[in-house]
Design a protein around this motif. Structure first.
Motif, mmCIF file in Angstrom:
data_model
loop_
_atom_site.group_PDB
_atom_site.id
_atom_site.type_symbol
_atom_site.label_atom_id
_atom_site.label_comp_id
_atom_site.label_asym_id
_atom_site.label_seq_id
_atom_site.Cartn_x
_atom_site.Cartn_y
_atom_site.Cartn_z
ATOM 1 N N LEU A 64 0.855 -1.185 0.000
ATOM 2 C CA LEU A 64 0.000 0.000 0.000
ATOM 3 C C LEU A 64 0.888 1.231 0.000
ATOM 4 N N MET A 65 0.650 2.134 -0.959
ATOM 5 C CA MET A 65 1.496 3.313 -1.151
ATOM 6 C C MET A 65 0.662 4.584 -1.148
ATOM 7 N N CYS A 66 1.210 5.636 -0.518
ATOM 8 C CA CYS A 66 0.543 6.944 -0.455
ATOM 9 C C CYS A 66 1.583 8.046 -0.615
ATOM 10 N N ARG A 67 1.082 9.261 -0.781
ATOM 11 C CA ARG A 67 1.968 10.432 -0.791
ATOM 12 C C ARG A 67 2.437 10.795 0.616
ATOM 13 N N LEU A 112 -1.533 7.885 -10.615
ATOM 14 C CA LEU A 112 -2.701 8.655 -10.183
ATOM 15 C C LEU A 112 -2.557 9.117 -8.733
ATOM 16 N N VAL A 113 -2.063 8.238 -7.873
ATOM 17 C CA VAL A 113 -1.939 8.577 -6.456
ATOM 18 C C VAL A 113 -0.849 9.622 -6.223
ATOM 19 N N SER A 114 0.126 9.677 -7.114
ATOM 20 C CA SER A 114 1.199 10.673 -6.955
ATOM 21 C C SER A 114 0.669 12.098 -7.032
ATOM 22 N N HIS A 115 -0.577 12.277 -7.496
ATOM 23 C CA HIS A 115 -1.197 13.609 -7.586
ATOM 24 C C HIS A 115 -2.411 13.744 -6.670
ATOM 25 N N ASP A 116 -2.605 12.777 -5.753
ATOM 26 C CA ASP A 116 -3.850 12.763 -4.970
ATOM 27 C C ASP A 116 -3.546 12.399 -3.516
ATOM 28 N N ASP A 117 -3.657 13.374 -2.615
ATOM 29 C CA ASP A 117 -3.393 13.124 -1.193
ATOM 30 C C ASP A 117 -4.453 12.242 -0.539
ATOM 31 N N GLY A 118 -5.616 12.111 -1.174
ATOM 32 C CA GLY A 118 -6.696 11.342 -0.569
ATOM 33 C C GLY A 118 -6.794 9.921 -1.064
ATOM 34 N N ALA A 119 -5.739 9.442 -1.720
ATOM 35 C CA ALA A 119 -5.805 8.115 -2.338
ATOM 36 C C ALA A 119 -4.569 7.295 -1.996
ATOM 37 N N ALA A 120 -4.696 5.992 -2.166
ATOM 38 C CA ALA A 120 -3.585 5.059 -2.026
ATOM 39 C C ALA A 120 -3.579 4.138 -3.235
ATOM 40 N N ALA A 121 -2.439 3.510 -3.460
ATOM 41 C CA ALA A 121 -2.294 2.567 -4.566
ATOM 42 C C ALA A 121 -1.745 1.248 -4.044
ATOM 43 N N LEU A 122 -2.074 0.172 -4.741
ATOM 44 C CA LEU A 122 -1.454 -1.117 -4.499
ATOM 45 C C LEU A 122 -0.433 -1.365 -5.592
ATOM 46 N N ILE A 135 5.771 3.632 1.000
ATOM 47 C CA ILE A 135 5.143 2.345 1.285
ATOM 48 C C ILE A 135 4.720 2.376 2.750
ATOM 49 N N VAL A 136 3.414 2.418 2.966
ATOM 50 C CA VAL A 136 2.898 2.578 4.323
ATOM 51 C C VAL A 136 2.484 1.244 4.944
ATOM 52 N N GLN A 137 2.218 0.228 4.121
ATOM 53 C CA GLN A 137 1.949 -1.133 4.588
ATOM 54 C C GLN A 137 2.506 -2.069 3.518
ATOM 55 N N ASP A 138 3.285 -3.064 3.931
ATOM 56 C CA ASP A 138 3.859 -3.946 2.929
ATOM 57 C C ASP A 138 3.285 -5.365 3.040
ATOM 58 N N SER A 139 3.344 -6.069 1.925
ATOM 59 C CA SER A 139 2.900 -7.468 1.828
ATOM 60 C C SER A 139 1.509 -7.665 2.421
ATOM 61 N N ILE A 140 0.527 -6.946 1.852
ATOM 62 C CA ILE A 140 -0.833 -7.003 2.404
ATOM 63 C C ILE A 140 -1.719 -7.998 1.642
ATOM 64 N N GLU A 141 -1.139 -8.787 0.731
ATOM 65 C CA GLU A 141 -1.920 -9.797 0.018
ATOM 66 C C GLU A 141 -2.507 -10.792 1.008
ATOM 67 N N ASP A 142 -3.722 -11.244 0.735
ATOM 68 C CA ASP A 142 -4.423 -12.139 1.653
ATOM 69 C C ASP A 142 -3.753 -13.506 1.764
ATOM 70 N N ASN A 143 -3.162 -13.978 0.677
ATOM 71 C CA ASN A 143 -2.491 -15.275 0.659
ATOM 72 C C ASN A 143 -0.982 -15.046 0.647
ATOM 73 N N PRO A 144 -0.263 -15.449 1.697
ATOM 74 C CA PRO A 144 1.179 -15.195 1.733
ATOM 75 C C PRO A 144 1.949 -15.914 0.633
#
Length: 248
Positions: A64-67, A112-122, A135-144
């Motif tokens: 999960l990635m954010c500005r 898209l997220v690089s221009h939007d403070d209210g969004a995150a990208a996977l 990277i604010v949360q890493d390896s967030i896939e449901d299946n390891p």
């Protein structure tokens, strides 16, 4: 040896670039261990004469990635539809209020997220520095063990390696026992089928193409015997390619 790469926007564009000769090979996803087959890739093989020259299996980690660091407050999450599905339960738990917006690729999501403070990208870890994201949360896939299988497409015929897979495209008339008659030559020749998928023919309602993966190379005696029998039974039999099995 230097290898050049050309990023494009879609699976269909990968096929078109290889068909036009602008690149020698393309790489397209075919199935994910969590979400299953990528139907767009199957549909492209129904239209294209390209062959499968190889395969790659990659362990996929979604990040999960954010500005900024305040990811709990984002209102939108952008990603490719497959990535959103691979993180469904994590998103349900941690960002239940955020709208999930599918886009053409995870790279496009990061842009898209690089221009939007209210969004995150996977997406992949490599995308964050390119687009100035954290990277604010890493390896967030449901299946390891989340893994995606990719196909290398081109016009090359690959010789046997000793550990091969052959992919086939077949179709037959819609009649009682049609699938049985397609599979019977494989069983009678001792061919091990590892996967089967069906896709609508698109030209006629309720007619289908079947995509099969079998163990071995098309030059092997058991597979060549099965193909000869299949061609007597089916309306369409096309070898999409014989290629070495991917090593993780």
């Amino acid at each position: 040896m230097n290898v050049g790469t050309l990023p494009v926007d879609s699976i269909g564009q990968v096929f078109r670039e290889v068909e036009a000769g602008r690149v020698r090979y393309g790489v397209v996803p075919i199935e994910n261990s969590t979400e299953g087959v990528i139907t767009h890739t199957l549909d492209m093989f129904m239209q294209s004469g390209l062959r499968i020259c190889g395969e790659i299996s990659l362990r996929i980690h979604q990040n999960l990635m954010c500005r900024h660091e305040n990811w709990q407050g984002v209102q939108k999450v952008y990603a490719h539809a497959q990535s959103l599905a691979q993180c469904r339960y994590w998103l349900d738990k941690h960002l239940p209020h955020a709208e999930r917006i599918p886009v053409s690729s995870n790279a496009e999501a990061a842009r898209l997220v690089s221009h939007d403070d209210g969004a995150a990208a996977l997406g992949s870890r490599q995308a964050a520095p390119i687009y100035g994201l954290h990277i604010v949360q890493d390896s967030i896939e449901d299946n390891p063990n989340n893994t995606t299988r990719f196909l290398v497409i081109g016009d090359q015929v690959v010789t046997p390696s000793g550990n091969d897979r052959t992919s086939l495209l077949v179709s037959t008339r819609n009649r009682p026992g049609s699938l049985y008659h397609l599979l019977k030559p494989l069983a009678e020749n001792g061919v091990d089928m590892t996967r089967i998928e069906s896709r609508p023919a698109r030209t006629t309602n309720w007619e289908y193409f079947f995509f099969l993966d079998v163990r071995g190379h098309e030059q092997d005696a058991d597979i060549s015997g099965a193909l000869a029998a299949l061609r007597d039974e089916a309306e369409v039999v096309r070898v999409l390619g014989s290629y070495p099995v991917a090593v993780m």
